[in-house]
Motif scaffolding. Structure first.
Motif: not given
Ligand SMILES: Nc1ncnc2c1ncn2[C@@H]1O[C@H](COP(=O)(O)OP(=O)(O)OP(=O)(O)O)[C@@H](O)[C@H]1O
Ligand SMILES: [Mg+2]
Length: 457
Positions: A369, A185, A181-182, A187, A366, A152
């Motif tokens: 959230r 990535k 982080s968060g 997603l 994150r 989104h």
């Molecule tokens: N643009 C977005 N729209 C909706 N939800 C999002 C968006 N970006 C991140 N999120 C939500 O934020 C949370 C963290 O995302 P994600 O686990 O993909 O992050 P990450 O970059 O892999 O973090 P890390 O480095 O800590 O592993 C998830 O619940 C994801 O669904």
């Protein structure tokens, strides 16, 4: 000796040989280089006499034959399954040469154990079918949850990044997703997988930081089950035609980096304890929040592996660089109403947004959230207000209202007052006259308080 004479001699020797060969189940046929039959030892199988078929093109007599082709190409074909009269037989086709020149081909077929062959076929079919069933089961188990619709955003940079990812989803090139982080990535990695042609195949994720270094190799490559140990299928194998998602790539040991690089270069690997090569077919998406350039400089990360994986770089911006996404992210991340709990959809107060806007969001989406989840539990009314936020965010509230250093007592009173007003408005469906009545205060005072507290009505 010319060709014909040679073939004649060959025929005689074969006829002598056939007395000692297992003629019950074994037959032979020779064709000249034009594919015409010169020897026919298949009488008992096809109920055709040699005299009836001699000189005829083999293609007119034998079903699915390839003897005429071997007589032309000179390339032998061994242990081929051939269907004759609805039965599978094992066929060998050998080119015949004389003085270095191709003069024909000899075909042999073995009818022996056709029944066994038949049941072997059924067995093989069964195994193949259950293998296919397991394959789709694995794909179901390791399905990627998110699609592009789950990303989104109204932020221009993110919108074009999303479009870019939709395009690269169609290719099988390696992708390296970077971002704090968060930032989403995982997603994005899942959305790329689901948006591509191999979406129905597994999405296999491995967190390189969460698996101890000494176990990562078996986890990735699988193992052959030495001694009593059972064989283990590794993630490289599980990913098969789908996607292998290497999360927290920066934490991978140098030793594993070398092994992974070899797989990516040769597209082959072996289970630990085995020499058998397995073809690696999956697409690789890697993610990291580490500064890999620094890691390369510090010799903690291999530059060649970096280039291998960084074919398509995707950089996700931190939340503080896309603050206009806050409302739409809050909208999707706010927990949905649940029975017996918040039965109404929660909204977010303006003053809460003001706090959000002042925060740096080191934990990115994150963190947002988590903040919203916590707030939805603490908040008993329909609106999330600053007092529902964790303490570390409350500090922005104090400085915003110009009441830095405002005492705890006053702050608490204000919070209580705000909550009372919000509840009264909620109980009276936003009707301010009724809300004022319920609160026992003047309507003008209610208006003032609503304005002061930035309460949404
Ligand atoms: N643009 C977005 N729209 C909706 N939800 C999002 C968006 N970006 C991140 N999120 C939500 O934020 C949370 C963290 O995302 P994600 O686990 O993909 O992050 P990450 O970059 O892999 O973090 P890390 O480095 O800590 O592993 C998830 O619940 C994801 O669904
Ligand atoms: Mg992640």
């Amino acid at each position: 000796m010319d060709h014909e004479l040679y073939l004649e001699k060959l025929k005689t020797s074969i006829n002598i040989l056939s007395d000692i060969l297992d003629t019950e189940n074994y037959g032979m046929c020779i064709v000249d280089r034009d594919g015409r039959i010169v020897l026919w030892n298949y009488e008992k199988f096809f109920h055709l006499k040699e005299s009836d078929v001699l000189g005829k093109p083999v293609t007119e007599v034998l079903e699915n034959t390839r003897l005429h082709i071997v007589a032309k190409t000179g390339v032998k074909e061994l242990f081929q399954l051939q269907q004759i009269n609805g039965t599978n037989v094992i066929a060998n086709r050998i080119p015949l040469e004389y003085n270095g020149e191709l003069i024909g081909a000899a075909g042999t077929i073995i009818f022996r154990d056709t029944k066994e062959l038949g049941s072997l076929y059924i067995q093989m079919e069964k195994i193949e079918n259950s293998f296919k069933a397991y394959q789709s089961e694995i794909a179901m188990m390791y399905r990627a949850k998110y699609t592009f619709d789950d990303i989104h955003t109204i932020n221009d940079k993110m919108l074009s990044l999303k479009e870019f990812c939709k395009v690269i989803a169609q290719s099988d090139a390696s992708v390296l997703i970077r971002g704090e982080s968060g930032t989403g990535k995982e997603l994005v990695a899942q959305a790329i997988h689901n948006g591509g042609p191999t979406a129905s195949y597994p999405f296999i994720s491995i967190g390189c930081a969460s698996v101890p270094t000494d176990q990562l190799e078996v986890e990735l490559f699988g193992s052959e089950g030495i001694g009593d140990a059972k064989p283990r299928i590794g993630k490289l194998e599980l990913a098969d035609e789908g996607t292998l998602f290497l999360d927290e790539l920066g934490s991978m040991s140098l030793d594993m980096q070398t092994k992974l690089l070899r797989v990516l270069e040769t597209r082959e690997f072996s289970r630990v304890g085995s020499n058998k090569k397995i073809h690696f077919k999956a697409r690789v998406i890697a993610a990291t929040n580490e500064n890999l350039e620094e890691a390369i400089e510090g010799r903690r990360f291999r530059q060649d592996l970096f280039y291998r994986l960084n074919v398509i770089p995707v950089h996700l911006p931190p939340l503080r660089e896309k603050m206009n996404d806050l409302p739409c992210l809050c909208e999707v991340l706010l927990p949905k109403p649940r029975f017996g709990y918040h039965q109404e959809k929660l909204t977010i107060d303006k003053s809460t947004y003001k706090i959000f806007a002042k925060h740096d969001w080191p934990g990115n989406v994150r963190e947002l959230r988590n903040v919203l989840e916590r707030a939805s539990i603490v908040c008993t009314g329909p609106t999330i207000c600053p007092e529902h936020l964790p303490e570390y965010l409350q500090k922005y509230n104090l400085s915003s209202s110009g009441s830095a250093g405002k005492g705890f007592y006053r702050q608490e009173i204000e919070n209580l007052e705000r909550r009372l007003i919000q509840n009264a408005l909620f109980n009276n469906q936003g009707n301010k006259v009724e809300a004022a009545k319920q609160l026992g205060i003047q309507r003008s005072l209610l208006y003032k308080k609503i304005k002061d507290y930035g309460i949404e009505t």
